[in-house]
Design a protein around this motif. Structure first.
Motif, short mmCIF file in Angstrom:
data_model
loop_
_atom_site.label_atom_id
_atom_site.label_comp_id
_atom_site.label_asym_id
_atom_site.label_seq_id
_atom_site.Cartn_x
_atom_site.Cartn_y
_atom_site.Cartn_z
N ASP A 1 40.90 47.78 33.58
CA ASP A 1 41.93 48.71 34.05
C ASP A 1 42.27 48.46 35.52
OD1 ASP A 1 41.58 49.71 31.54
OD2 ASP A 1 41.17 51.77 32.16
N ILE A 2 41.32 47.97 36.29
CA ILE A 2 41.55 47.66 37.71
C ILE A 2 41.86 46.17 37.83
CG2 ILE A 2 40.54 47.62 40.02
CD1 ILE A 2 38.82 49.99 39.22
N GLU A 3 43.03 45.86 38.36
CA GLU A 3 43.49 44.47 38.41
C GLU A 3 43.83 44.06 39.84
OE1 GLU A 3 43.49 42.00 36.70
OE2 GLU A 3 43.61 42.44 34.56
N ASP B 1 46.39 42.40 42.58
CA ASP B 1 47.84 42.42 42.76
C ASP B 1 48.46 41.15 42.17
OD1 ASP B 1 50.23 43.67 44.51
OD2 ASP B 1 50.25 41.49 44.71
N TYR B 2 47.74 40.05 42.26
CA TYR B 2 48.27 38.78 41.74
C TYR B 2 48.49 38.86 40.23
CZ TYR B 2 48.56 33.92 40.32
OH TYR B 2 48.98 32.74 39.74
N LEU B 3 47.46 39.31 39.48
CA LEU B 3 47.59 39.34 38.02
C LEU B 3 48.55 40.43 37.56
CD1 LEU B 3 43.90 38.76 36.87
CD2 LEU B 3 45.81 37.16 36.74
N ASN B 4 48.61 41.53 38.29
CA ASN B 4 49.47 42.63 37.87
C ASN B 4 50.94 42.38 38.21
OD1 ASN B 4 49.20 45.62 36.86
ND2 ASN B 4 50.67 45.72 38.54
N PHE B 5 51.19 41.62 39.28
CA PHE B 5 52.56 41.41 39.72
C PHE B 5 52.92 39.93 39.91
CE2 PHE B 5 52.01 45.83 41.48
CZ PHE B 5 52.93 46.43 40.65
N THR B 6 52.26 39.26 40.82
CA THR B 6 52.71 37.93 41.25
C THR B 6 52.73 36.93 40.11
OG1 THR B 6 51.72 38.39 43.42
CG2 THR B 6 52.34 36.10 42.94
N ALA B 7 51.65 36.88 39.31
CA ALA B 7 51.61 35.92 38.20
C ALA B 7 52.65 36.23 37.14
CB ALA B 7 50.21 35.92 37.56
N THR C 1 53.03 52.32 41.65
CA THR C 1 51.66 51.83 41.50
C THR C 1 50.64 52.66 42.26
OG1 THR C 1 52.66 49.63 41.38
CG2 THR C 1 50.27 49.74 41.68
N PHE C 2 49.46 52.80 41.66
CA PHE C 2 48.29 53.36 42.35
C PHE C 2 47.54 52.19 43.01
CE2 PHE C 2 48.87 56.66 39.08
CZ PHE C 2 48.80 57.80 39.88
N PHE C 3 47.57 52.15 44.35
CA PHE C 3 46.87 51.09 45.06
C PHE C 3 45.48 51.57 45.49
CE2 PHE C 3 51.27 49.81 45.58
CZ PHE C 3 51.20 48.44 45.39
N LEU C 4 44.49 50.68 45.39
CA LEU C 4 43.13 50.98 45.83
C LEU C 4 42.92 50.43 47.24
CD1 LEU C 4 41.16 50.18 42.55
CD2 LEU C 4 42.25 52.32 43.25
N ALA C 5 41.87 50.90 47.88
CA ALA C 5 41.57 50.42 49.24
C ALA C 5 41.24 48.93 49.22
CB ALA C 5 40.40 51.22 49.82
N PRO C 6 41.60 48.19 50.26
CA PRO C 6 41.29 46.75 50.29
C PRO C 6 39.79 46.50 50.25
CG PRO C 6 42.88 47.36 52.00
CD PRO C 6 42.36 48.63 51.44
N GLU D 1 36.35 43.69 50.85
CA GLU D 1 35.87 43.02 52.05
C GLU D 1 36.69 41.79 52.42
OE1 GLU D 1 33.78 41.59 48.39
OE2 GLU D 1 34.22 43.54 49.32
N LYS D 2 37.43 41.26 51.43
CA LYS D 2 38.29 40.10 51.70
C LYS D 2 39.71 40.52 52.09
CE LYS D 2 35.82 37.13 48.40
NZ LYS D 2 35.97 36.30 47.17
N GLY D 3 39.93 41.81 52.16
CA GLY D 3 41.26 42.30 52.50
C GLY D 3 42.21 42.34 51.32
N GLU D 4 41.68 42.05 50.13
CA GLU D 4 42.53 42.05 48.93
C GLU D 4 42.61 43.46 48.36
OE1 GLU D 4 43.02 39.51 44.79
OE2 GLU D 4 41.03 39.71 45.69
N ARG D 5 43.82 43.93 48.14
CA ARG D 5 44.01 45.28 47.64
C ARG D 5 44.25 45.23 46.12
NH1 ARG D 5 48.45 49.27 50.21
NH2 ARG D 5 49.81 47.61 49.47
N LYS D 6 43.40 45.90 45.38
CA LYS D 6 43.55 45.93 43.92
C LYS D 6 44.34 47.16 43.51
CE LYS D 6 39.51 43.17 42.78
NZ LYS D 6 38.28 43.06 41.97
N VAL D 7 44.76 47.19 42.24
CA VAL D 7 45.61 48.26 41.73
C VAL D 7 45.08 48.73 40.38
CG1 VAL D 7 47.64 47.31 42.89
CG2 VAL D 7 47.19 46.72 40.50
#
Length: 360
Positions: free
Chosen positions: A134-136, A138-144, A159-164, A166-172
């Motif tokens: 359920d948590i993806e 941003d790349y798989l949910n949108f960019t790809a 979209t419900f965005f989650l906090a970034p 440790e790599k600065g990547e924000r999941k959704v």
């Protein structure tokens, strides 16, 4: 003579006082058993003179018969009393509704039932079920899926965005089940035929929208997959799911970043009397979106669009459940009201199949 009268009185009193069959049997043994008081008197007849036997014999035998008769009557009385007590304890009020067995009292939620129905229909067409988290990213949910960074189409999904991390990547929280299409194409070689039921999340809430809802998507990737195949699959699905002999569908041009060409699909229906019926009438109702998989999506998954092509579709499970079973509001689906579930739920052992029926 006096001794016999006293013995008779004592034995008959004991018989009358017996409270159950066990106590009565004890009295019988004490009187008529091998060493019972009456049996011992009967043994003395052999040692008597003829005159004594003629006098005492009828008295002793009469005592035996009286005791035996009293025992029989008492036994019948006790048996009747025991039967009456048992009938009173096991009494059933036949005017009451029958009680369902525990395994039949529970109810399957309509969403779970519809997912089983979808699975049965598409499994018959050769589809398997694919799942994903359920948590993806941003790349798989949108960019790809051909949503470029900053593209306005991303805003359609609330979209419900989650906090970034440790790599600065924000999941959704995934806004559709389409990321599972990407995961499937990256992990499997064509031909691919899968359906993807699951939970999805968008920031929206009203009578026909909830922040969490359910979607099912289908994906076919092959060298010859085309729109005609997709049209046949969707028509067969609608006929089986809505349990009608014929359906009339129309495909309207639309836009989805991950398909090209894209279409929204309407199904012919009747709205007479406030009830929606499919396979008849002159009205139309939108039920799903579909299209040919965009070449960019194939490239993002490592597939050559000059060699492979495919199509995909998606629809809301909650929506088609409401349409099929006449549910006016989406919100009770998630309120855990047992009364609602008892009304709209399904029996646990009613497994949908194309042989016995989806809603048998």
């Amino acid at each position: 003579m006096t001794d016999l009268n006293q013995l008779e009185t004592d034995l008959l009193s004991q018989v009358e006082a017996a409270g159950d069959e066990a106590a009565l049997e004890a009295v019988r043994l004490s009187a008529l058993g091998k060493k019972g008081s009456v049996s011992e008197l009967l043994k003395t007849l052999g040692a008597m003179t003829p005159e004594e036997r003629k006098e005492r014999g009828p008295l002793i035998n009469g005592l035996r018969d009286k005791v035996q008769s009293a025992l029989t009557v008492k036994k019948e009385t006790l048996a009747e009393a025991a039967l009456g007590a048992r009938l009173a304890a096991e009494r059933i009020d036949v005017t009451l509704l029958p009680q369902e067995a525990p395994e039949a009292r529970g109810r399957i939620h309509p969403i779970s039932q519809v997912i089983e129905e979808l699975t049965a229909i598409f499994a018959d067409m050769g589809f398997s079920v694919a799942e994903g988290p359920d948590i993806e990213t941003d790349y798989l949910n949108f960019t790809a899926l051909n949503f470029p960074v900053g593209h306005p189409a991303r805003e359609m999904h609330d979209t419900f965005f989650l906090a970034p991390d440790e790599k600065g990547e924000r999941k959704v929280l995934r806004t559709h089940t389409s990321p599972v299409q990407i995961r499937t194409m990256k992990s499997q070689k064509p031909p691919i035929r899968v359906i993807i039921p699951g939970r999805t999340y968008r920031h929206d809430s009203d009578q026909t929208h909830t922040p969490m809802f359910h979607q099912v998507e289908g994906l076919v990737i092959d060298k010859q997959a085309n729109i005609a195949h997709m049209k046949w699959i969707l028509e067969e699905f609608c006929k089986a799911f809505f349990e009608v002999d014929q359906v009339k569908m129309r495909f309207r041009p639309s836009f989805f970043p991950f398909t090209e060409p894209s279409a929204e699909v309407d199904i012919q229906c009747s709205r007479k009397g406030g009830e929606i019926r499919f396979g008849e009438g002159t009205d139309w109702l939108e039920i799903l979106g579909c299209g040919m998989v965009h070449p960019n999506v194939l490239r993002n998954c490592g597939l050559d669009p000059d060699e492979y092509q495919g199509f995909a579709w998606g629809m809301g499970i909650d929506r088609i459940a409401m349409l099929k079973y006449g549910m006016p509001d989406l919100r009770p689906f998630f309120e855990a009201d047992v009364r609602w579930l008892n009304h709209y739920g399904f029996r646990p052992l009613d497994i949908p199949s194309l042989v016995s029926g989806l809603t048998s």
